[in-house]
Design an enzyme around this catalytic site. Structure first.
Site, PDB file in Angstrom:
ATOM      1  N   SER A   8       1.433  -1.221   0.258  1.00  0.00           N
ATOM      2  CA  SER A   8      -0.246   0.312   0.005  1.00  0.00           C
ATOM      3  C   SER A   8       1.612   1.085   0.205  1.00  0.00           C
ATOM      4  O   SER A   8       1.898   1.682   1.369  1.00  0.00           O
ATOM      5  CB  SER A   8      -1.110   0.445   1.377  1.00  0.00           C
ATOM      6  N   HIS A  32      -1.324  -1.991  -3.905  1.00  0.00           N
ATOM      7  CA  HIS A  32      -2.185  -1.903  -3.729  1.00  0.00           C
ATOM      8  C   HIS A  32      -2.470  -0.265  -3.562  1.00  0.00           C
ATOM      9  O   HIS A  32      -1.978   0.229  -2.525  1.00  0.00           O
ATOM     10  CB  HIS A  32      -2.537  -2.116  -2.041  1.00  0.00           C
ATOM     11  N   ASP A  34      -5.085   2.404  -2.724  1.00  0.00           N
ATOM     12  CA  ASP A  34      -6.122   3.155  -1.776  1.00  0.00           C
ATOM     13  C   ASP A  34      -6.285   4.540  -2.120  1.00  0.00           C
ATOM     14  O   ASP A  34      -6.385   5.837  -1.623  1.00  0.00           O
ATOM     15  CB  ASP A  34      -5.490   3.115  -0.014  1.00  0.00           C
ATOM     16  N   MET A  36      -9.134   6.774  -1.196  1.00  0.00           N
ATOM     17  CA  MET A  36     -10.555   7.379  -0.655  1.00  0.00           C
ATOM     18  C   MET A  36     -11.568   9.277  -0.898  1.00  0.00           C
ATOM     19  O   MET A  36     -10.344   9.566  -1.333  1.00  0.00           O
ATOM     20  CB  MET A  36     -10.282   7.949   0.645  1.00  0.00           C
ATOM     21  N   HIS A  66      -7.943  -0.220  -4.139  1.00  0.00           N
ATOM     22  CA  HIS A  66      -8.540  -0.442  -3.106  1.00  0.00           C
ATOM     23  C   HIS A  66     -10.543   0.668  -2.945  1.00  0.00           C
ATOM     24  O   HIS A  66      -9.418   1.709  -2.461  1.00  0.00           O
ATOM     25  CB  HIS A  66      -8.134  -0.737  -2.060  1.00  0.00           C
ATOM     26  N   MET A  68     -11.897   2.947  -1.602  1.00  0.00           N
ATOM     27  CA  MET A  68     -12.862   3.857  -0.045  1.00  0.00           C
ATOM     28  C   MET A  68     -14.066   4.849  -0.270  1.00  0.00           C
ATOM     29  O   MET A  68     -13.240   5.747   0.640  1.00  0.00           O
ATOM     30  CB  MET A  68     -12.079   3.776   1.002  1.00  0.00           C
ATOM     31  N   MET A 137     -10.946  -6.275   6.005  1.00  0.00           N
ATOM     32  CA  MET A 137     -10.542  -4.860   6.610  1.00  0.00           C
ATOM     33  C   MET A 137      -9.677  -5.097   8.215  1.00  0.00           C
ATOM     34  O   MET A 137     -10.654  -5.130   9.284  1.00  0.00           O
ATOM     35  CB  MET A 137     -11.346  -3.884   6.960  1.00  0.00           C
ATOM     36  N   GLY A 142      -9.168   4.211   6.713  1.00  0.00           N
ATOM     37  CA  GLY A 142      -8.961   5.800   6.420  1.00  0.00           C
ATOM     38  C   GLY A 142      -7.416   6.101   6.491  1.00  0.00           C
ATOM     39  O   GLY A 142      -7.516   6.585   5.916  1.00  0.00           O
ATOM     40  N   ASP A 172      -6.386  -6.103   5.396  1.00  0.00           N
ATOM     41  CA  ASP A 172      -5.399  -4.977   5.491  1.00  0.00           C
ATOM     42  C   ASP A 172      -5.903  -3.862   6.110  1.00  0.00           C
ATOM     43  O   ASP A 172      -6.579  -3.989   7.057  1.00  0.00           O
ATOM     44  CB  ASP A 172      -6.505  -4.504   3.844  1.00  0.00           C
ATOM     45  N   GLY A 173      -4.181  -3.411   6.984  1.00  0.00           N
ATOM     46  CA  GLY A 173      -4.087  -2.978   8.233  1.00  0.00           C
ATOM     47  C   GLY A 173      -3.582  -3.536   9.605  1.00  0.00           C
ATOM     48  O   GLY A 173      -3.988  -4.108   9.344  1.00  0.00           O
ATOM     49  N   GLY A 174      -2.455  -2.911   9.913  1.00  0.00           N
ATOM     50  CA  GLY A 174      -1.529  -2.764  10.876  1.00  0.00           C
ATOM     51  C   GLY A 174      -0.054  -4.087  10.272  1.00  0.00           C
ATOM     52  O   GLY A 174      -0.851  -4.986  11.468  1.00  0.00           O
TER      53      GLY A 174
END
Ligand code: DX5
Ligand code: ZN
Length: 216
Positions: A8, A32, A34, A36, A66, A68, A137, A142, A172-174
């Protein structure tokens, strides 16, 4: 199982985006991206012109977009037309997910649907044969740099049981060298990492750490 790592770019240096992407493109399986809109999530990132520029610079890259955004049914085609390989929208953003999944496949891209942490995966069961990828997620969408939510592990397990092995289960995330292994054990096979990769000068070392953790 085919394990894949996506980078990402959200936490890359946007002023140096070209060289930032070049520093990871040969290391990872997917880029990836993102997107938004400041409505579906509390942040604005970038839109179709940036994705298009990345495609032009890297004709052979796998581009995983992705979305969002609210109203994905209004914008999905832009991201197909500029050369995304995978387009993922959020289940929470539309009441027409069934139609959208089918349109994405008909347009020749892989059809992905994403779920916020509080959204139940069971809502996808009736349309599971139209899904190529579920993006679970593991943070509230965000922002990059948040901590992986361990409660999502049981959602990943449930998703794998429900969908079988033919569908990609993406997290996805962390994601870092520790959480990637937890997500893999739960059943995920596509791992997005942003700050873990871009937060270090040696991106090759960070991606190697992820691959080592996946292959253990
Ligand atoms: C969050 C985005 C993620 C995020 C990943 O809303 O969808 O792709 O940027 O970044 P890290 O890996 O830092 O959580
Ligand atoms: Zn993402």
């Amino acid at each position: 199982m085919n394990y894949k790592i996506g980078a990402s770019i959200l936490n890359a240096d946007f002023l140096q985006l070209g060289s930032e992407i070049s520093s990871v493109i040969s290391l990872v399986d997917e880029l990836h991206l993102d997107v938004m809109d400041g409505v579906f999530v509390e942040n604005i990132s970038f839109g179709a012109p940036v994705v298009s520029g990345i495609r032009a610079a890297h004709p052979d890259a796998i581009i995983d977009t992705h979305l969002m955004i609210s109203r994905p049914h209004q914008f999905w085609k832009d991201f197909v037309d500029i050369g995304s390989n995978i387009v993922t929208f959020h289940a929470e953003a539309t009441t027409h997910g069934y139609a959208l999944l089918k349109q994405l496949r008909q347009a020749g891209v892989a059809a992905g649907v994403s779920l916020n942490p509080a959204t139940d995966i069971a809502a996808l069961e009736p349309v599971r044969e139209y899904i190529d990828r579920v993006l679970i997620m593991t943070v509230e969408p965000g922002f990059g740099g948040q901590s992986f939510e361990p409660a999502m592990l049981r959602k990943i397990e449930f998703a794998r049981k429900m969908l079988g092995d033919a569908v990609d289960i993406q997290v996805d995330g962390g994601i870092n060298d520790r959480t990637v292994a937890e997500a893999k054990s739960a059943g995920a096979n596509v791992f997005v990492a942003g700050s873990f990769i871009f937060g270090a000068a040696d991106r090759a070392d960070r991606v190697a750490q992820l691959r080592a953790a996946i292959s253990r």
